[in-house]
Scaffold this motif. Structure first.
Motif, PDB file in Angstrom:
ATOM      1  N   ARG A  39       0.833  -1.219   0.000  1.00 54.82           N
ATOM      2  CA  ARG A  39       0.000   0.000   0.000  1.00 54.82           C
ATOM      3  C   ARG A  39       0.859   1.256   0.000  1.00 54.82           C
ATOM      4  N   LEU A  40       1.922   1.247   0.796  1.00 58.44           N
ATOM      5  CA  LEU A  40       2.804   2.411   0.839  1.00 58.44           C
ATOM      6  C   LEU A  40       3.456   2.657  -0.523  1.00 58.44           C
ATOM      7  N   ALA A  41       3.869   1.586  -1.190  1.00 52.74           N
ATOM      8  CA  ALA A  41       4.468   1.743  -2.517  1.00 52.74           C
ATOM      9  C   ALA A  41       3.451   2.264  -3.518  1.00 52.74           C
ATOM     10  N   ASP A  42       2.203   1.773  -3.425  1.00 55.07           N
ATOM     11  CA  ASP A  42       1.167   2.234  -4.354  1.00 55.07           C
ATOM     12  C   ASP A  42       0.811   3.697  -4.124  1.00 55.07           C
ATOM     13  N   ASP A  43       0.852   4.136  -2.873  1.00 56.00           N
ATOM     14  CA  ASP A  43       0.475   5.514  -2.548  1.00 56.00           C
ATOM     15  C   ASP A  43       1.566   6.518  -2.865  1.00 56.00           C
ATOM     16  N   SER A  44       2.781   6.057  -3.124  1.00 53.09           N
ATOM     17  CA  SER A  44       3.879   6.982  -3.407  1.00 53.09           C
ATOM     18  C   SER A  44       3.786   7.503  -4.834  1.00 53.09           C
ATOM     19  N   PRO A  45       4.376   8.667  -5.128  1.00 48.95           N
ATOM     20  CA  PRO A  45       4.305   9.231  -6.481  1.00 48.95           C
ATOM     21  C   PRO A  45       4.951   8.343  -7.536  1.00 48.95           C
ATOM     22  N   SER A  46       5.939   7.545  -7.159  1.00 42.58           N
ATOM     23  CA  SER A  46       6.674   6.748  -8.141  1.00 42.58           C
ATOM     24  C   SER A  46       6.222   5.300  -8.213  1.00 42.58           C
ATOM     25  N   GLY A  47       5.411   4.855  -7.242  1.00 40.70           N
ATOM     26  CA  GLY A  47       5.124   3.428  -7.165  1.00 40.70           C
ATOM     27  C   GLY A  47       3.753   3.014  -7.618  1.00 40.70           C
ATOM     28  N   GLY A  48       2.933   3.956  -8.092  1.00 40.99           N
ATOM     29  CA  GLY A  48       1.590   3.612  -8.524  1.00 40.99           C
ATOM     30  C   GLY A  48       1.583   2.743  -9.756  1.00 40.99           C
ATOM     31  N   GLY A  49       0.445   2.205 -10.073  1.00 43.79           N
ATOM     32  CA  GLY A  49       0.325   1.390 -11.267  1.00 43.79           C
ATOM     33  C   GLY A  49      -0.254   0.026 -11.007  1.00 43.79           C
ATOM     34  N   GLY A  50      -0.744  -0.221  -9.769  1.00 47.26           N
ATOM     35  CA  GLY A  50      -1.423  -1.477  -9.507  1.00 47.26           C
ATOM     36  C   GLY A  50      -0.462  -2.607  -9.171  1.00 47.26           C
ATOM     37  N   ARG A  51      -1.060  -3.761  -8.949  1.00 44.16           N
ATOM     38  CA  ARG A  51      -0.281  -4.930  -8.555  1.00 44.16           C
ATOM     39  C   ARG A  51       0.638  -5.371  -9.685  1.00 44.16           C
ATOM     40  N   SER A  52       1.799  -5.833  -9.291  1.00 43.32           N
ATOM     41  CA  SER A  52       2.780  -6.304 -10.258  1.00 43.32           C
ATOM     42  C   SER A  52       2.917  -7.813 -10.123  1.00 43.32           C
ATOM     43  N   ALA A  53       2.793  -8.523 -11.250  1.00 45.12           N
ATOM     44  CA  ALA A  53       2.939  -9.975 -11.230  1.00 45.12           C
ATOM     45  C   ALA A  53       4.343 -10.365 -10.787  1.00 45.12           C
ATOM     46  N   ARG A  54       5.328  -9.555 -11.151  1.00 43.10           N
ATOM     47  CA  ARG A  54       6.709  -9.854 -10.752  1.00 43.10           C
ATOM     48  C   ARG A  54       6.866  -9.773  -9.235  1.00 43.10           C
ATOM     49  N   ILE A  55       6.314  -8.701  -8.637  1.00 40.49           N
ATOM     50  CA  ILE A  55       6.420  -8.561  -7.184  1.00 40.49           C
ATOM     51  C   ILE A  55       5.660  -9.684  -6.485  1.00 40.49           C
ATOM     52  N   ASP A  56       4.466 -10.004  -6.973  1.00 44.07           N
ATOM     53  CA  ASP A  56       3.695 -11.093  -6.372  1.00 44.07           C
ATOM     54  C   ASP A  56       4.460 -12.404  -6.440  1.00 44.07           C
TER      55      ASP A  56
END
Length: 302
Positions: free
Chosen positions: A209-226
């Motif tokens: 959530r913190l990464a998604d809320d940041s200006p650079s980390g938005g863009g939804g869930r990443s299959a790579r990160i999952d």
């Protein structure tokens, strides 16, 4: 005359490289015990223009992450990592060292792509001079092409058509080159931000959530990160180093993709060359020359 329009965005590689150097220096200052704002003041005292602007904004009442983010470019990524680290209590000096490496990798990847693009882009600029050169060649050879292109309807039509084709080729070529340029983002930054959040001891869901809320980390869930997080759960190993390794792989993938774009650009530039540039050369260089020869040749008497 400028043949190709340069991108309006700042040089992504230069921005990331400068940010990497500054971030590494900040990490050293923080490791030595300096407070965050004091570390920026130390940099400002050395004449660093960006540090001076950041301190000026902080003195005006702006929060430090916001003051960093205003610089734009790679500094938005620095601000996002800085804010997350401060929010979760992660060791800021270690975070900045890791971020400096990521930014340096991103800068190297962007430089590789620009170097690969230099040859096809330079060739395109050179070829776009060919039609006007053909028109000047007629003057240099002593043919009365000026009269042909200013008085004869067919000559005027050739010039108008040739100039329209040159303009079309310029716009078309510029778009192809811009499409092959790096987009200015830092590959793998969202993965890096998740690792930053986890280094502060928060849960995986909160880190995402913190990464998604940041200006650079938005863009939804990443299959790579999952996938990396699932591997971490299955193997029972900490996810931080796995995420940073995945972030490095994303930057390597971006480097390869950029080189492939540059390689494809050479062949794609042949399309405006064949459709626009060569016909424009015939209309501006060859056609007026032939018309001038025909106009100066007396008709045989019957």
């Amino acid at each position: 005359m400028v043949i190709l329009t340069r991108p309006k965005a700042p040089d992504a590689g230069a921005s990331a490289a400068h940010a990497a150097v500054t971030v590494r220096m900040l990490a050293v200052l923080l490791q030595a015990g300096a407070a965050p704002v004091a570390a920026w003041r130390h940099l400002a005292s050395t004449g660093d223009a960006r540090a001076e602007r950041v301190i000026e904004r902080c003195d005006g009442g702006e929060a430090l992450p916001g003051a960093i983010e205003t610089e734009g470019g790679a500094w938005r990524d620095v601000a996002a990592a800085w804010e997350i680290a401060a929010h979760v209590g992660a060791p800021l000096a270690d975070v900045l060292r890791s971020l400096a490496e990521a930014l340096q990798d991103a800068a190297s990847a962007a430089d590789d792509v620009r170097i690969a693009l230099a040859e096809p882009a330079g060739t395109a600029r050179l070829l776009l001079w060919m039609p006007p050169f053909g028109l000047l060649l007629g003057f240099a050879l002593g043919f009365d092409t000026l009269t042909v292109i200013t008085t004869q309807p067919i000559g005027i039509a050739c010039v108008v058509g040739g100039l329209l084709l040159v303009l079309t080729a310029r716009v078309w070529t510029a778009r192809l080159v811009r499409a092959a340029q790096p987009d200015g983002s830092t590959p793998g930054i969202r993965t890096e931000l998740v690792a930053v959040a986890l280094s502060g001891g928060v849960s995986i869901e909160r880190a995402l959530r913190l990464a998604d809320d940041s200006p650079s980390g938005g863009g939804g869930r990443s299959a790579r990160i999952d996938g990396v997080l699932e591997l971490s759960r299955a193997a029972g190993v900490p996810a931080i180093e796995l995420l940073r390794a995945s972030s490095a792989q994303e930057r390597q993938d971006a480097r390869i993709a950029g080189r492939l774009k540059a390689a494809k650009l050479s062949s794609r530039l042949l399309i405006p060359l064949g459709v626009c540039t060569l016909p424009a050369f015939l209309l501006l260089g060859v056609a007026p020359l032939l018309l001038s020869v025909l106009a100066s040749t007396p008709l045989p008497l019957l």
